[in-house]
Design an enzyme around this catalytic site. Structure first.
Site, PDB file in Angstrom:
ATOM      1  N   ARG A 173       0.733  -1.501  -0.086  1.00  0.00           N
ATOM      2  CA  ARG A 173       0.210   0.095   0.020  1.00  0.00           C
ATOM      3  C   ARG A 173       1.047   1.426   0.050  1.00  0.00           C
ATOM      4  O   ARG A 173       0.337   2.381  -0.312  1.00  0.00           O
ATOM      5  CB  ARG A 173      -0.896   0.046   1.141  1.00  0.00           C
ATOM      6  CG  ARG A 173      -2.277  -0.618   1.051  1.00  0.00           C
ATOM      7  CD  ARG A 173      -2.196  -2.168   1.080  1.00  0.00           C
ATOM      8  NE  ARG A 173      -3.362  -2.851   0.992  1.00  0.00           N
ATOM      9  CZ  ARG A 173      -3.624  -3.994   1.010  1.00  0.00           C
ATOM     10  NH1 ARG A 173      -2.654  -4.735   1.374  1.00  0.00           N
ATOM     11  NH2 ARG A 173      -4.758  -4.556   0.716  1.00  0.00           N
ATOM     12  N   SER A 174       2.388   1.339   0.127  1.00  0.00           N
ATOM     13  CA  SER A 174       3.243   2.295   0.045  1.00  0.00           C
ATOM     14  C   SER A 174       3.057   3.216  -0.968  1.00  0.00           C
ATOM     15  O   SER A 174       3.100   4.443  -0.795  1.00  0.00           O
ATOM     16  CB  SER A 174       4.371   1.943   0.333  1.00  0.00           C
ATOM     17  OG  SER A 174       4.691   1.125   1.618  1.00  0.00           O
TER      18      SER A 174
ATOM     19  N   LYS B 165      14.246  -7.054   4.270  1.00  0.00           N
ATOM     20  CA  LYS B 165      14.582  -6.075   5.528  1.00  0.00           C
ATOM     21  C   LYS B 165      15.698  -6.445   6.288  1.00  0.00           C
ATOM     22  O   LYS B 165      16.494  -5.501   6.799  1.00  0.00           O
ATOM     23  CB  LYS B 165      13.275  -6.032   6.560  1.00  0.00           C
ATOM     24  CG  LYS B 165      11.911  -5.513   5.994  1.00  0.00           C
ATOM     25  CD  LYS B 165      10.933  -5.155   7.120  1.00  0.00           C
ATOM     26  CE  LYS B 165       9.815  -4.612   6.547  1.00  0.00           C
ATOM     27  NZ  LYS B 165       8.864  -4.325   7.821  1.00  0.00           N
TER      28      LYS B 165
ATOM     29  N   ALA C 170       8.375  -7.813  13.226  1.00  0.00           N
ATOM     30  CA  ALA C 170       7.601  -6.762  13.728  1.00  0.00           C
ATOM     31  C   ALA C 170       7.468  -6.664  15.182  1.00  0.00           C
ATOM     32  O   ALA C 170       7.723  -5.633  15.922  1.00  0.00           O
ATOM     33  CB  ALA C 170       5.998  -6.980  13.224  1.00  0.00           C
TER      34      ALA C 170
ATOM     35  N   ILE D 217      -1.606  -5.417  15.374  1.00  0.00           N
ATOM     36  CA  ILE D 217      -0.554  -4.640  14.305  1.00  0.00           C
ATOM     37  C   ILE D 217      -1.111  -5.255  12.919  1.00  0.00           C
ATOM     38  O   ILE D 217      -0.708  -4.828  11.890  1.00  0.00           O
ATOM     39  CB  ILE D 217       0.802  -4.886  14.427  1.00  0.00           C
ATOM     40  CG1 ILE D 217       1.479  -5.911  14.135  1.00  0.00           C
ATOM     41  CG2 ILE D 217       1.187  -4.075  15.857  1.00  0.00           C
ATOM     42  CD1 ILE D 217       2.964  -5.992  13.884  1.00  0.00           C
TER      43      ILE D 217
ATOM     44  N   ASP E  94       9.698   1.167  11.899  1.00  0.00           N
ATOM     45  CA  ASP E  94       8.518   0.337  12.662  1.00  0.00           C
ATOM     46  C   ASP E  94       8.159   0.714  13.943  1.00  0.00           C
ATOM     47  O   ASP E  94       6.982   0.859  14.464  1.00  0.00           O
ATOM     48  CB  ASP E  94       8.512  -1.095  12.143  1.00  0.00           C
ATOM     49  CG  ASP E  94       8.274  -1.544  10.653  1.00  0.00           C
ATOM     50  OD1 ASP E  94       7.363  -0.644   9.972  1.00  0.00           O
ATOM     51  OD2 ASP E  94       8.666  -2.416  10.429  1.00  0.00           O
TER      52      ASP E  94
HETATM   53  N1  LIG Z   1       0.822  -2.574  11.036  1.00  0.00           N
HETATM   54  C1  LIG Z   1       1.906  -2.426  10.238  1.00  0.00           C
HETATM   55  O1  LIG Z   1       2.579  -1.561  10.208  1.00  0.00           O
HETATM   56  C2  LIG Z   1       2.806  -3.880  10.382  1.00  0.00           C
HETATM   57  C3  LIG Z   1       4.094  -3.812  10.126  1.00  0.00           C
HETATM   58  C4  LIG Z   1       4.832  -5.017  10.297  1.00  0.00           C
HETATM   59  C5  LIG Z   1       3.922  -6.100  10.294  1.00  0.00           C
HETATM   60  N2  LIG Z   1       2.750  -6.050  10.428  1.00  0.00           N
HETATM   61  C6  LIG Z   1       2.216  -7.374  10.290  1.00  0.00           C
HETATM   62  O2  LIG Z   1       2.498  -8.183  11.203  1.00  0.00           O
HETATM   63  C7  LIG Z   1       2.262  -9.700  11.324  1.00  0.00           C
HETATM   64  C8  LIG Z   1       3.836 -10.213  11.631  1.00  0.00           C
HETATM   65  O3  LIG Z   1       4.525  -9.593  10.512  1.00  0.00           O
HETATM   66  P1  LIG Z   1       6.354  -9.931  10.624  1.00  0.00           P
HETATM   67  O4  LIG Z   1       6.974  -9.325   9.734  1.00  0.00           O
HETATM   68  O5  LIG Z   1       6.729 -10.041  12.070  1.00  0.00           O
HETATM   69  O6  LIG Z   1       6.279 -11.517  10.574  1.00  0.00           O
HETATM   70  P2  LIG Z   1       7.267 -12.864  10.818  1.00  0.00           P
HETATM   71  O7  LIG Z   1       8.545 -12.177  10.887  1.00  0.00           O
HETATM   72  O8  LIG Z   1       7.067 -13.733   9.616  1.00  0.00           O
HETATM   73  O9  LIG Z   1       6.630 -13.360  12.248  1.00  0.00           O
HETATM   74  C9  LIG Z   1       5.631 -14.109  12.125  1.00  0.00           C
HETATM   75  C10 LIG Z   1       5.104 -14.057  13.681  1.00  0.00           C
HETATM   76  O10 LIG Z   1       3.813 -15.057  13.565  1.00  0.00           O
HETATM   77  C11 LIG Z   1       3.921 -16.103  14.319  1.00  0.00           C
HETATM   78  N3  LIG Z   1       3.006 -17.077  13.662  1.00  0.00           N
HETATM   79  C12 LIG Z   1       2.737 -17.307  12.430  1.00  0.00           C
HETATM   80  N4  LIG Z   1       1.987 -18.512  12.130  1.00  0.00           N
HETATM   81  C13 LIG Z   1       1.517 -18.820  13.359  1.00  0.00           C
HETATM   82  C14 LIG Z   1       0.726 -19.752  13.955  1.00  0.00           C
HETATM   83  N5  LIG Z   1       0.044 -20.738  13.111  1.00  0.00           N
HETATM   84  N6  LIG Z   1       0.466 -20.060  15.307  1.00  0.00           N
HETATM   85  C15 LIG Z   1       1.113 -19.086  16.158  1.00  0.00           C
HETATM   86  N7  LIG Z   1       2.280 -18.201  15.754  1.00  0.00           N
HETATM   87  C16 LIG Z   1       2.184 -17.908  14.401  1.00  0.00           C
HETATM   88  C17 LIG Z   1       5.231 -16.511  14.158  1.00  0.00           C
HETATM   89  O11 LIG Z   1       5.645 -17.545  15.150  1.00  0.00           O
HETATM   90  P3  LIG Z   1       6.832 -18.488  14.961  1.00  0.00           P
HETATM   91  O12 LIG Z   1       8.166 -17.624  15.440  1.00  0.00           O
HETATM   92  O13 LIG Z   1       6.434 -19.662  15.832  1.00  0.00           O
HETATM   93  O14 LIG Z   1       6.935 -18.912  13.383  1.00  0.00           O
HETATM   94  C18 LIG Z   1       6.072 -15.053  14.337  1.00  0.00           C
HETATM   95  O15 LIG Z   1       5.998 -14.837  15.685  1.00  0.00           O
HETATM   96  C19 LIG Z   1       1.960  -9.552   9.603  1.00  0.00           C
HETATM   97  O16 LIG Z   1       0.515  -9.979   9.734  1.00  0.00           O
HETATM   98  C20 LIG Z   1       2.233  -8.493   9.192  1.00  0.00           C
HETATM   99  O17 LIG Z   1       1.277  -8.010   8.162  1.00  0.00           O
HETATM  100  C21 LIG Z   1       2.134  -5.014  10.492  1.00  0.00           C
END
Ligand SMILES: NC(=O)c1ccc[n+]([C@@H]2O[C@H](COP(=O)([O-])OP(=O)(O)OC[C@H]3O[C@@H](n4cnc5c(N)ncnc54)[C@H](OP(=O)(O)O)[C@@H]3O)[C@@H](O)[C@H]2O)c1
Length: 277
Positions: free
Chosen positions: A15-16, A65, A132, A217, A102
């Site tokens: 969306r950027s 990233k 995140a 988030i 972030d």
């Molecule tokens: N609002 C914003 O500006 C913003 C910014 C950044 C990210 N986000 C959102 O935040 C979310 C995470 O982003 P990220 O970049 O941190 O992703 P990431 O690095 O891939 O981390 C994903 C996280 O979700 C957990 N997870 C995934 N599937 C799971 C499941 N089935 N059961 C339990 N835990 C599960 C993972 O646990 P494990 O460690 O066990 O794999 C990990 O802690 C995404 O939805 C992203 O869109 C929003």
């Protein structure tokens, strides 16, 4: 014309361009913000060619990233701490500066939505230990959270985050997530659970005080099942869209020379794009 853009692979979902395009138009700036599809193996070449192509910088999204940290010439404190770069700035001498905005986006989202809330109000529960989560935990530590209960499916990822950031972080087993909500002042979901196409977050909120602030988030959907459940029982809630909007402000300011505002009209435009997809 000043150029900027977002590098990712894939990058079509970003969306950027919409949000930076909104600000460029609002401020009458002769600039452009482009989608830059870049394969992981081409990241260094793509970043190194920014200056020659007239770019003031770019954003980075999945999967770049972490890898960008090793490419840029200068790294800001938050990027070093979180191990991730989401904003690159081309300096006057052509060198590349990597920043992470972030943590700023998370903090500003909570501040603008709930101005009276303070990180020092009590224990924070953070679900997730991915990229995140690092930014969220860093912001909470900097803002004086007295205790952070870090809960992740893979406990070792949470333990690694706690070691990397230090401070009053308690790693709690995923199986004990419901009980860990007792006397918390903040609950933040940083896992991808609840996002469109992902399973819902399975979490009983009974132990959470009604005054605790709940922030998801995940912003697609805008109102996640977690936020609906928290709202129904009377907790104040903040969605994740504001984090996305606020994290873009310092980058826009660095590239285009104007600090833009997060307005209801901007929020509306980006929220409409979430519904449209
Ligand atoms: N609002 C914003 O500006 C913003 C910014 C950044 C990210 N986000 C959102 O935040 C979310 C995470 O982003 P990220 O970049 O941190 O992703 P990431 O690095 O891939 O981390 C994903 C996280 O979700 C957990 N997870 C995934 N599937 C799971 C499941 N089935 N059961 C339990 N835990 C599960 C993972 O646990 P494990 O460690 O066990 O794999 C990990 O802690 C995404 O939805 C992203 O869109 C929003």
């Amino acid at each position: 014309m000043i150029r900027a853009g977002v590098m990712g692979w894939p990058v079509d979902h970003s969306r950027s361009p919409l949000l930076h395009g909104f600000w460029l138009k609002q401020h009458g700036i002769d600039g452009g913000y482009e989608l830059l599809p870049v394969r992981p193996e081409d990241l260094e070449t793509a970043l190194r060619s920014l200056a020659a192509q007239g770019f003031a910088g770019c954003n980075l999204t999945v999967p770049h990233k972490q890898a960008a940290l090793a490419v840029v010439d200068h790294v800001d404190v938050t990027a070093a701490r979180t191990g991730a770069v989401n904003t690159v700035i081309v300096r006057r001498d052509g060198t590349l500066e990597g920043r992470n905005t972030d943590a700023y986006g998370f903090r500003e989202n909570l501040r603008s939505a709930q101005p009276a809330w303070r990180a020092g109000a009590g224990p924070a529960v953070v679900l997730g230990a991915g990229g995140a989560a690092r930014a969220v935990v860093a912001a909470l530590l900097d803002d004086g959270a007295p205790e952070i209960r870090l809960i992740n499916r893979s406990r070792d990822h949470a333990a690694a985050l706690a070691t990397a950031l230090g401070g009053p972080i308690m790693v709690v087993d995923w199986s004990r997530r419901a009980a860990a909500l007792a006397n918390a002042a903040l609950l933040v979901n940083t896992t991808s659970l609840g996002m469109v196409g992902q399973p819902p977050l399975d979490l009983a909120l009974d132990a959470l005080p009604q005054a605790a602030l709940v922030n998801d988030i995940v912003y697609a959907p805008l109102e996640t099942p977690l936020l609906s459940a928290a709202r129904r029982r009377g907790n104040p809630v903040v969605d994740g869209l504001g984090m996305l909007l606020h994290q873009a402000r310092p980058a826009f300011a660095a590239w285009f020379g104007v600090t833009p505002d997060v307005t209801p009209a901007l929020r509306q435009a980006v929220a409409a794009s979430l519904v449209a997809r």
